[in-house]
Scaffold this motif. Structure first.
Motif, PDB file in Angstrom:
ATOM      1  N   PHE A 159      41.210  42.856  46.708  1.00  0.00           N
ATOM      2  CA  PHE A 159      41.717  41.994  45.644  1.00  0.00           C
ATOM      3  C   PHE A 159      40.670  41.839  44.540  1.00  0.00           C
ATOM      4  CE2 PHE A 159      42.177  37.766  43.716  1.00  0.00           C
ATOM      5  CZ  PHE A 159      43.442  37.903  43.171  1.00  0.00           C
ATOM      6  N   GLY A 160      39.412  41.636  44.931  1.00  0.00           N
ATOM      7  CA  GLY A 160      38.341  41.491  43.950  1.00  0.00           C
ATOM      8  C   GLY A 160      38.166  42.740  43.106  1.00  0.00           C
ATOM      9  N   ARG A 161      38.282  43.908  43.733  1.00  0.00           N
ATOM     10  CA  ARG A 161      38.120  45.158  42.979  1.00  0.00           C
ATOM     11  C   ARG A 161      39.296  45.373  42.037  1.00  0.00           C
ATOM     12  NH1 ARG A 161      34.427  46.984  40.664  1.00  0.00           N
ATOM     13  NH2 ARG A 161      35.925  47.200  39.028  1.00  0.00           N
ATOM     14  N   ILE A 162      40.492  45.045  42.476  1.00  0.00           N
ATOM     15  CA  ILE A 162      41.677  45.235  41.637  1.00  0.00           C
ATOM     16  C   ILE A 162      41.651  44.302  40.429  1.00  0.00           C
ATOM     17  CG2 ILE A 162      44.193  44.916  41.581  1.00  0.00           C
ATOM     18  CD1 ILE A 162      44.238  45.949  44.471  1.00  0.00           C
ATOM     19  N   THR A 163      41.195  43.089  40.615  1.00  0.00           N
ATOM     20  CA  THR A 163      41.208  42.109  39.531  1.00  0.00           C
ATOM     21  C   THR A 163      39.908  42.082  38.728  1.00  0.00           C
ATOM     22  OG1 THR A 163      40.453  40.349  41.021  1.00  0.00           O
ATOM     23  CG2 THR A 163      42.847  40.632  40.757  1.00  0.00           C
ATOM     24  N   ALA A 164      38.955  42.956  39.049  1.00  0.00           N
ATOM     25  CA  ALA A 164      37.679  42.968  38.348  1.00  0.00           C
ATOM     26  C   ALA A 164      37.850  43.350  36.885  1.00  0.00           C
ATOM     27  CB  ALA A 164      36.712  43.941  39.031  1.00  0.00           C
ATOM     28  N   LYS A 165      37.037  42.789  36.041  1.00  0.00           N
ATOM     29  CA  LYS A 165      37.096  43.058  34.604  1.00  0.00           C
ATOM     30  C   LYS A 165      36.204  44.242  34.200  1.00  0.00           C
ATOM     31  CE  LYS A 165      39.451  39.282  33.642  1.00  0.00           C
ATOM     32  NZ  LYS A 165      40.796  39.359  34.102  1.00  0.00           N
TER      33      LYS A 165
END
Length: 68
Positions: A58-64
């Protein structure tokens, strides 16, 4: 002991949590046997690792920013 791992992969931590939970259940009049306690520790360790994996994805997908 030079390896570093996330807290949710620690069998010691989950063992301590299960022990505290078992003590609380014992005070309430319920008893967990050793086999049940060990199975619960294994389950919680696996569940913690799975949750950690989901959080990482989830963190990688939503990273900016991109990884560089």
């Amino acid at each position: 002991m030079t390896d570093i791992k996330p807290w949710w992969q620690s069998r010691t931590l989950w063992g301590a949590i299960v022990t505290l939970g078992s003590a609380a259940l014992g005070l309430a009049g319920l008893d967990l046997g050793d086999a049940d306690r060990e199975a619960l520790i294994e389950l919680m360790t696996s569940l913690g690792a799975a949750i950690g994996g989901v959080i990482a994805i989830f963190g990688r997908i939503t990273a900016k920013n991109r990884i560089g």
